[in-house]
Write a protein that holds these residues in place. Sequence first.
Motif, PDB file in Angstrom:
ATOM      1  N   ALA A 201      76.262  21.676  15.609  1.00 28.28           N
ATOM      2  CA  ALA A 201      76.698  22.391  16.810  1.00 28.28           C
ATOM      3  C   ALA A 201      78.025  23.104  16.567  1.00 28.28           C
ATOM      4  O   ALA A 201      78.223  24.245  17.020  1.00 28.28           O
ATOM      5  CB  ALA A 201      76.817  21.421  17.984  1.00 28.28           C
ATOM      6  N   ARG A 202      78.944  22.462  15.844  1.00 29.09           N
ATOM      7  CA  ARG A 202      80.223  23.104  15.549  1.00 29.09           C
ATOM      8  C   ARG A 202      80.042  24.285  14.600  1.00 29.09           C
ATOM      9  O   ARG A 202      80.713  25.316  14.740  1.00 29.09           O
ATOM     10  CB  ARG A 202      81.204  22.082  14.963  1.00 29.09           C
ATOM     11  N   VAL A 203      79.142  24.142  13.629  1.00 30.62           N
ATOM     12  CA  VAL A 203      78.869  25.248  12.706  1.00 30.62           C
ATOM     13  C   VAL A 203      78.284  26.434  13.463  1.00 30.62           C
ATOM     14  O   VAL A 203      78.687  27.588  13.241  1.00 30.62           O
ATOM     15  CB  VAL A 203      77.922  24.794  11.577  1.00 30.62           C
ATOM     16  N   ILE A 204      77.340  26.181  14.361  1.00 31.76           N
ATOM     17  CA  ILE A 204      76.721  27.272  15.134  1.00 31.76           C
ATOM     18  C   ILE A 204      77.759  27.954  16.023  1.00 31.76           C
ATOM     19  O   ILE A 204      77.780  29.189  16.157  1.00 31.76           O
ATOM     20  CB  ILE A 204      75.548  26.735  15.965  1.00 31.76           C
ATOM     21  N   GLU A 205      78.627  27.163  16.613  1.00 27.57           N
ATOM     22  CA  GLU A 205      79.706  27.718  17.450  1.00 27.57           C
ATOM     23  C   GLU A 205      80.584  28.651  16.623  1.00 27.57           C
ATOM     24  O   GLU A 205      80.917  29.772  17.042  1.00 27.57           O
ATOM     25  CB  GLU A 205      80.529  26.560  18.014  1.00 27.57           C
ATOM     26  N   ALA A 206      80.957  28.196  15.418  1.00 28.93           N
ATOM     27  CA  ALA A 206      81.783  29.025  14.534  1.00 28.93           C
ATOM     28  C   ALA A 206      81.013  30.252  14.067  1.00 28.93           C
ATOM     29  O   ALA A 206      81.565  31.364  14.005  1.00 28.93           O
ATOM     30  CB  ALA A 206      82.246  28.196  13.335  1.00 28.93           C
ATOM     31  N   ARG A 207      79.745  30.073  13.725  1.00 27.21           N
ATOM     32  CA  ARG A 207      78.903  31.189  13.268  1.00 27.21           C
ATOM     33  C   ARG A 207      78.836  32.279  14.330  1.00 27.21           C
ATOM     34  O   ARG A 207      78.972  33.478  14.026  1.00 27.21           O
ATOM     35  CB  ARG A 207      77.499  30.651  12.965  1.00 27.21           C
ATOM     36  N   ASP A 208      78.636  31.885  15.576  1.00 28.73           N
ATOM     37  CA  ASP A 208      78.558  32.869  16.667  1.00 28.73           C
ATOM     38  C   ASP A 208      79.852  33.657  16.789  1.00 28.73           C
ATOM     39  O   ASP A 208      79.834  34.878  17.013  1.00 28.73           O
ATOM     40  CB  ASP A 208      78.239  32.169  17.992  1.00 28.73           C
ATOM     41  N   ARG A 209      80.992  32.966  16.632  1.00 27.00           N
ATOM     42  CA  ARG A 209      82.275  33.655  16.753  1.00 27.00           C
ATOM     43  C   ARG A 209      82.485  34.623  15.592  1.00 27.00           C
ATOM     44  O   ARG A 209      83.017  35.720  15.775  1.00 27.00           O
ATOM     45  CB  ARG A 209      83.427  32.644  16.825  1.00 27.00           C
ATOM     46  N   LEU A 210      82.075  34.220  14.403  1.00 29.97           N
ATOM     47  CA  LEU A 210      82.228  35.096  13.236  1.00 29.97           C
ATOM     48  C   LEU A 210      81.338  36.334  13.366  1.00 29.97           C
ATOM     49  O   LEU A 210      81.772  37.459  13.076  1.00 29.97           O
ATOM     50  CB  LEU A 210      81.895  34.330  11.957  1.00 29.97           C
ATOM     51  N   VAL A 211      80.101  36.152  13.790  1.00 25.94           N
ATOM     52  CA  VAL A 211      79.200  37.300  13.977  1.00 25.94           C
ATOM     53  C   VAL A 211      79.748  38.233  15.051  1.00 25.94           C
ATOM     54  O   VAL A 211      79.728  39.470  14.896  1.00 25.94           O
ATOM     55  CB  VAL A 211      77.779  36.813  14.324  1.00 25.94           C
ATOM     56  N   SER A 212      80.272  37.665  16.143  1.00 24.01           N
ATOM     57  CA  SER A 212      80.859  38.484  17.208  1.00 24.01           C
ATOM     58  C   SER A 212      82.066  39.272  16.710  1.00 24.01           C
ATOM     59  O   SER A 212      82.379  40.350  17.233  1.00 24.01           O
ATOM     60  CB  SER A 212      81.274  37.599  18.394  1.00 24.01           C
ATOM     61  N   ALA A 213      82.737  38.733  15.671  1.00 27.90           N
ATOM     62  CA  ALA A 213      83.917  39.411  15.109  1.00 27.90           C
ATOM     63  C   ALA A 213      83.536  40.464  14.068  1.00 27.90           C
ATOM     64  O   ALA A 213      84.420  41.088  13.474  1.00 27.90           O
ATOM     65  CB  ALA A 213      84.851  38.376  14.480  1.00 27.90           C
ATOM     66  N   GLY A 214      82.227  40.650  13.848  1.00 25.29           N
ATOM     67  CA  GLY A 214      81.791  41.691  12.927  1.00 25.29           C
ATOM     68  C   GLY A 214      81.376  41.219  11.554  1.00 25.29           C
ATOM     69  O   GLY A 214      81.073  42.025  10.676  1.00 25.29           O
TER      70      GLY A 214
END
Length: 333
Positions: A201-214
């Motif tokens: 869950a923490r990895v997915i949360e981080a992944r979403d933020r990284l994708v949103s950042a481009g």
Amino acid sequence: MNAPASSLVTAETLRSALAGLLDGLPARQAAQAVERLIANYRGATPTEAPILRDRADVAAYAAYRMPATFEAVRSALEAFADAVPGWVPGDHTDIGGGTGAAAWAVSGTWAGERPVTVLDWAEPALALGRELAAANPALRQTRWHRSRIGSALTIESTDLVTVSYVLNELTAPDRAALVDAAAGAARSVVIVEPGTPDGYARVIEARDRLVSAGFRVAAPCPHSAACPIVPGTDWCHFSARVSRSSLHRQVKGGSLPYEDEKFGYVAATRVPVAPAPARVVRRPQIRKGQVLLDLCEKDPSLRRTTVTKRHGDLYRAARDTDWGDPWPPADDV
């Protein structure tokens, strides 16, 4: 995945450096320190003080945990390196790096020296990391800085940021601030967490933020779309084999010379990337005349494929394929 020769040499150098850490520290005391530290790290509440308090704590925990952290991060970095062929980080910042396992893993993935900065809250961990790094010529340019890891963190511009086994120690706002700071400073970010549902869950949360950042996801996912796993039904994780020391056997019992470290990760980047066509996300099932592979595919989707003897070379490749590997093998793409 089979580790490259440079990584095997680095792993052996690390094991040799760790072997001398417990000289003079009674085995029972080392084991007790490890057991206490494991209990603290498994706590659900973020701590208000560094868990590693002194050199004895750090030496015991490093001897116990560094090999597993090294192998997990190395596995994630190898998959990342395969997706960015020809790219080599010019410098590296490890956030919450403690005694430097991720710095060792980077040096085992990409040969040569580079400026490295390790940031951690615990001064005893940094001091021991500096001591261990003397055995690795690739880490001679490493700077070891005490820094509070959280919302106040400042990261200088860098090619690669690693964050391994750190997010579980932070509050949700601090986790978000750390990932955003990494995204703002780095060309590539690799995050590794324990291979548990909460770690996923923490990895997915981080992944979403990284994708949103481009950023684009390089590994393990073959795409940058939403994870196809239905929340609460399963979790994505992988396994790395770790040689067990006498301290491992004393703390955990058992007689096997190895154990398997379960971990989850995301590697994302702003550089051109060629993700795997698909990723094997479970241990392959080898049966008479066939191999069953559970794949995450570019669609995005999860699918089981059966490779049989009639597939010839592909069948032989499937028998050699491991959990976490890309599929099909590069020669067959």
